[in-house]
Design a protein around this motif. Structure first.
Motif, PDB file in Angstrom:
ATOM      1  N   PRO A   1       0.819  -1.223   0.000  1.00 32.86           N
ATOM      2  CA  PRO A   1       0.000   0.000   0.000  1.00 32.86           C
ATOM      3  C   PRO A   1       0.846   1.263   0.000  1.00 32.86           C
ATOM      4  O   PRO A   1       1.721   1.439   0.869  1.00 32.86           O
ATOM      5  CB  PRO A   1      -0.812  -0.131   1.292  1.00 32.86           C
ATOM      6  CG  PRO A   1      -0.895  -1.594   1.538  1.00 32.86           C
ATOM      7  CD  PRO A   1       0.402  -2.167   1.057  1.00 32.86           C
ATOM      8  N   GLY A   2       0.636   2.112  -0.984  1.00 32.29           N
ATOM      9  CA  GLY A   2       1.353   3.377  -1.081  1.00 32.29           C
ATOM     10  C   GLY A   2       2.804   3.273  -1.499  1.00 32.29           C
ATOM     11  O   GLY A   2       3.535   4.274  -1.462  1.00 32.29           O
ATOM     12  N   LYS A   3       3.248   2.088  -1.897  1.00 31.78           N
ATOM     13  CA  LYS A   3       4.650   1.863  -2.238  1.00 31.78           C
ATOM     14  C   LYS A   3       4.842   1.552  -3.718  1.00 31.78           C
ATOM     15  O   LYS A   3       3.878   1.559  -4.491  1.00 31.78           O
ATOM     16  CB  LYS A   3       5.209   0.698  -1.396  1.00 31.78           C
ATOM     17  CG  LYS A   3       5.102   0.919   0.097  1.00 31.78           C
ATOM     18  CD  LYS A   3       5.904   2.107   0.569  1.00 31.78           C
ATOM     19  CE  LYS A   3       5.861   2.228   2.081  1.00 31.78           C
ATOM     20  NZ  LYS A   3       6.606   3.443   2.555  1.00 31.78           N
ATOM     21  N   GLY A   4       6.070   1.274  -4.092  1.00 29.24           N
ATOM     22  CA  GLY A   4       6.404   0.969  -5.471  1.00 29.24           C
ATOM     23  C   GLY A   4       6.188  -0.495  -5.825  1.00 29.24           C
ATOM     24  O   GLY A   4       5.650  -1.278  -5.042  1.00 29.24           O
ATOM     25  N   LEU A   5       6.630  -0.840  -7.022  1.00 30.53           N
ATOM     26  CA  LEU A   5       6.440  -2.182  -7.562  1.00 30.53           C
ATOM     27  C   LEU A   5       7.605  -3.088  -7.183  1.00 30.53           C
ATOM     28  O   LEU A   5       8.769  -2.667  -7.215  1.00 30.53           O
ATOM     29  CB  LEU A   5       6.320  -2.108  -9.083  1.00 30.53           C
ATOM     30  CG  LEU A   5       5.146  -1.272  -9.601  1.00 30.53           C
ATOM     31  CD1 LEU A   5       5.312  -0.987 -11.089  1.00 30.53           C
ATOM     32  CD2 LEU A   5       3.836  -1.972  -9.323  1.00 30.53           C
ATOM     33  N   GLU A   6       7.283  -4.328  -6.837  1.00 34.63           N
ATOM     34  CA  GLU A   6       8.303  -5.319  -6.496  1.00 34.63           C
ATOM     35  C   GLU A   6       8.002  -6.612  -7.262  1.00 34.63           C
ATOM     36  O   GLU A   6       6.939  -7.217  -7.082  1.00 34.63           O
ATOM     37  CB  GLU A   6       8.326  -5.600  -4.991  1.00 34.63           C
ATOM     38  CG  GLU A   6       9.363  -6.650  -4.602  1.00 34.63           C
ATOM     39  CD  GLU A   6       9.272  -7.097  -3.145  1.00 34.63           C
ATOM     40  OE1 GLU A   6      10.241  -7.693  -2.654  1.00 34.63           O
ATOM     41  OE2 GLU A   6       8.226  -6.861  -2.500  1.00 34.63           O
ATOM     42  N   TRP A   7       8.954  -7.028  -8.075  1.00 32.53           N
ATOM     43  CA  TRP A   7       8.821  -8.298  -8.773  1.00 32.53           C
ATOM     44  C   TRP A   7       8.924  -9.435  -7.766  1.00 32.53           C
ATOM     45  O   TRP A   7       9.770  -9.396  -6.868  1.00 32.53           O
ATOM     46  CB  TRP A   7       9.902  -8.409  -9.841  1.00 32.53           C
ATOM     47  CG  TRP A   7       9.947  -9.741 -10.503  1.00 32.53           C
ATOM     48  CD1 TRP A   7       9.142 -10.176 -11.518  1.00 32.53           C
ATOM     49  CD2 TRP A   7      10.825 -10.811 -10.200  1.00 32.53           C
ATOM     50  NE1 TRP A   7       9.478 -11.455 -11.864  1.00 32.53           N
ATOM     51  CE2 TRP A   7      10.516 -11.873 -11.069  1.00 32.53           C
ATOM     52  CE3 TRP A   7      11.857 -10.982  -9.272  1.00 32.53           C
ATOM     53  CZ2 TRP A   7      11.194 -13.080 -11.045  1.00 32.53           C
ATOM     54  CZ3 TRP A   7      12.532 -12.187  -9.244  1.00 32.53           C
ATOM     55  CH2 TRP A   7      12.207 -13.224 -10.123  1.00 32.53           C
ATOM     56  N   VAL A   8       8.070 -10.473  -7.920  1.00 36.10           N
ATOM     57  CA  VAL A   8       8.013 -11.568  -6.950  1.00 36.10           C
ATOM     58  C   VAL A   8       8.534 -12.880  -7.526  1.00 36.10           C
ATOM     59  O   VAL A   8       9.391 -13.535  -6.930  1.00 36.10           O
ATOM     60  CB  VAL A   8       6.560 -11.770  -6.456  1.00 36.10           C
ATOM     61  CG1 VAL A   8       6.441 -13.015  -5.579  1.00 36.10           C
ATOM     62  CG2 VAL A   8       6.079 -10.532  -5.711  1.00 36.10           C
ATOM     63  N   ALA A   9       8.014 -13.269  -8.701  1.00 38.31           N
ATOM     64  CA  ALA A   9       8.378 -14.574  -9.250  1.00 38.31           C
ATOM     65  C   ALA A   9       7.994 -14.647 -10.711  1.00 38.31           C
ATOM     66  O   ALA A   9       7.128 -13.893 -11.174  1.00 38.31           O
ATOM     67  CB  ALA A   9       7.686 -15.700  -8.487  1.00 38.31           C
ATOM     68  N   VAL A  10       8.630 -15.564 -11.420  1.00 36.11           N
ATOM     69  CA  VAL A  10       8.337 -15.807 -12.833  1.00 36.11           C
ATOM     70  C   VAL A  10       8.379 -17.302 -13.105  1.00 36.11           C
ATOM     71  O   VAL A  10       9.126 -18.046 -12.462  1.00 36.11           O
ATOM     72  CB  VAL A  10       9.333 -15.071 -13.749  1.00 36.11           C
ATOM     73  CG1 VAL A  10      10.754 -15.593 -13.544  1.00 36.11           C
ATOM     74  CG2 VAL A  10       8.940 -15.170 -15.218  1.00 36.11           C
ATOM     75  N   ILE A  11       7.580 -17.715 -14.088  1.00 35.38           N
ATOM     76  CA  ILE A  11       7.607 -19.090 -14.570  1.00 35.38           C
ATOM     77  C   ILE A  11       7.645 -19.048 -16.092  1.00 35.38           C
ATOM     78  O   ILE A  11       6.907 -18.279 -16.712  1.00 35.38           O
ATOM     79  CB  ILE A  11       6.407 -19.905 -14.033  1.00 35.38           C
ATOM     80  CG1 ILE A  11       6.517 -21.379 -14.433  1.00 35.38           C
ATOM     81  CG2 ILE A  11       5.070 -19.296 -14.475  1.00 35.38           C
ATOM     82  CD1 ILE A  11       5.545 -22.283 -13.678  1.00 35.38           C
ATOM     83  N   SER A  12       8.509 -19.847 -16.675  1.00 31.58           N
ATOM     84  CA  SER A  12       8.646 -19.849 -18.136  1.00 31.58           C
ATOM     85  C   SER A  12       7.408 -20.451 -18.786  1.00 31.58           C
ATOM     86  O   SER A  12       6.551 -21.042 -18.125  1.00 31.58           O
ATOM     87  CB  SER A  12       9.904 -20.623 -18.535  1.00 31.58           C
ATOM     88  OG  SER A  12       9.808 -21.967 -18.100  1.00 31.58           O
ATOM     89  N   TYR A  13       7.344 -20.322 -20.096  1.00 30.14           N
ATOM     90  CA  TYR A  13       6.130 -20.700 -20.830  1.00 30.14           C
ATOM     91  C   TYR A  13       5.715 -22.155 -20.609  1.00 30.14           C
ATOM     92  O   TYR A  13       4.528 -22.475 -20.583  1.00 30.14           O
ATOM     93  CB  TYR A  13       6.334 -20.432 -22.323  1.00 30.14           C
ATOM     94  CG  TYR A  13       7.246 -21.430 -23.004  1.00 30.14           C
ATOM     95  CD1 TYR A  13       8.630 -21.310 -22.924  1.00 30.14           C
ATOM     96  CD2 TYR A  13       6.720 -22.495 -23.729  1.00 30.14           C
ATOM     97  CE1 TYR A  13       9.467 -22.226 -23.532  1.00 30.14           C
ATOM     98  CE2 TYR A  13       7.553 -23.413 -24.347  1.00 30.14           C
ATOM     99  CZ  TYR A  13       8.928 -23.269 -24.241  1.00 30.14           C
ATOM    100  OH  TYR A  13       9.756 -24.185 -24.845  1.00 30.14           O
ATOM    101  N   ASP A  14       6.718 -23.010 -20.404  1.00 32.09           N
ATOM    102  CA  ASP A  14       6.427 -24.433 -20.246  1.00 32.09           C
ATOM    103  C   ASP A  14       6.588 -24.907 -18.811  1.00 32.09           C
ATOM    104  O   ASP A  14       6.501 -26.118 -18.545  1.00 32.09           O
ATOM    105  CB  ASP A  14       7.329 -25.260 -21.167  1.00 32.09           C
ATOM    106  CG  ASP A  14       8.813 -25.042 -20.878  1.00 32.09           C
ATOM    107  OD1 ASP A  14       9.639 -25.671 -21.548  1.00 32.09           O
ATOM    108  OD2 ASP A  14       9.135 -24.219 -19.994  1.00 32.09           O
ATOM    109  N   GLY A  15       6.833 -23.989 -17.896  1.00 31.56           N
ATOM    110  CA  GLY A  15       6.974 -24.345 -16.479  1.00 31.56           C
ATOM    111  C   GLY A  15       8.337 -24.873 -16.104  1.00 31.56           C
ATOM    112  O   GLY A  15       8.565 -25.214 -14.940  1.00 31.56           O
TER     113      GLY A  15
END
Lengths: 107, 122
Positions: free
Chosen positions: B41-55
């Motif tokens: 809340p009220g803060k900037g963006l933080e990347w958390v996780a990614v998964i590739s197209y095939d997992g």
């Protein structure tokens, strides 16, 4: 992790002004730098990718430049609908990181 | 048109678990990498996780590594975020976002959902 330093953190400008935001990476990220616009209560929207490529449908008054560690985002003629917070983000290496944001207001 | 719809947020006590979902439509889901990005809340963006197209490939922010697990079901056009051992600092709006993926390189976030709010509080 790559640190992204964005400046200024806030900016007040008049309609029609040229507005510039800078973003500095803590190491060389080549041209893997993107810019997003976030309006209050809305999700971010991609404006510029690969440092200088305009996303489809984005007005041409938005532009980006730079490579390596230093990048610039420009609005050539500020419009009222451009009021938002702008973020830079690197996609050179994980973890992907964002700048802290620049809040743009109308003077 | 591309649509990403998150669900599963809510209020949860510290130490408990929650699973977020992101239902995708309007594009070939199994051709794109998918991310979770959060905003306190009220803060900037933080990347958390990614998964590739095939997992096959998954990456996490240090702040969630070992507690959160990203997954996807390409037959259901849905990605998930299993969040365990939740902390007060995990309180945020969690966005689902899509990335083009080419030759195993994952790029920018070109579409975002509207987010689902997670509040960790006793």
């Amino acid at each position: 992790d790559i640190q992204m330093t964005q400046s200024p953190s806030s900016l007040s400008a008049s309609v029609g002004d040229r507005v510039t935001i800078t973003c500095q990476a803590s190491q060389d990220i080549r041209n893997y730098l993107n810019w997003y616009q976030q309006k209050p209560g809305k999700a971010p929207k991609l404006l510029i990718y690969g440092a200088s490529n305009l996303e489809a449908g984005v007005p041409s008054r938005f532009s980006g430049s730079g490579s390596g560690t230093d990048f610039t985002f420009t609005i050539s003629s500020l419009q009222t609908e451009d009021i938002a917070t702008y973020y830079c983000q690197q996609d050179d290496n994980f973890p992907y990181t964002f700048g802290q944001g620049t809040k743009l207001e109308i003077k | 048109q591309v649509q990403l719809v998150e669900s599963g947020g809510g209020v949860v006590q510290p130490g408990r678990s929650l699973r977020l979902s992101c239902a995708a439509s309007g594009f070939t889901f199994n051709s794109y990498a998918m991310h979770w990005v959060r905003q306190a809340p009220g803060k900037g963006l933080e990347w958390v996780a990614v998964i590739s197209y095939d997992g096959t490939n998954k990456y996490y922010a240090d702040s969630v590594k070992g507690r959160f697990t990203i997954s996807r079901d390409n037959s259901k056009n849905t990605q998930y975020l299993q969040m365990n051992s939740l902390r007060a600092e995990d309180t945020a709006l969690y966005y689902c976002a899509r990335s083009p993926e080419l030759l195993r390189r994952i790029y920018y976030f070109d579409y975002w959902g509207q987010g689902t709010l997670v509040t960790v509080s006793s």
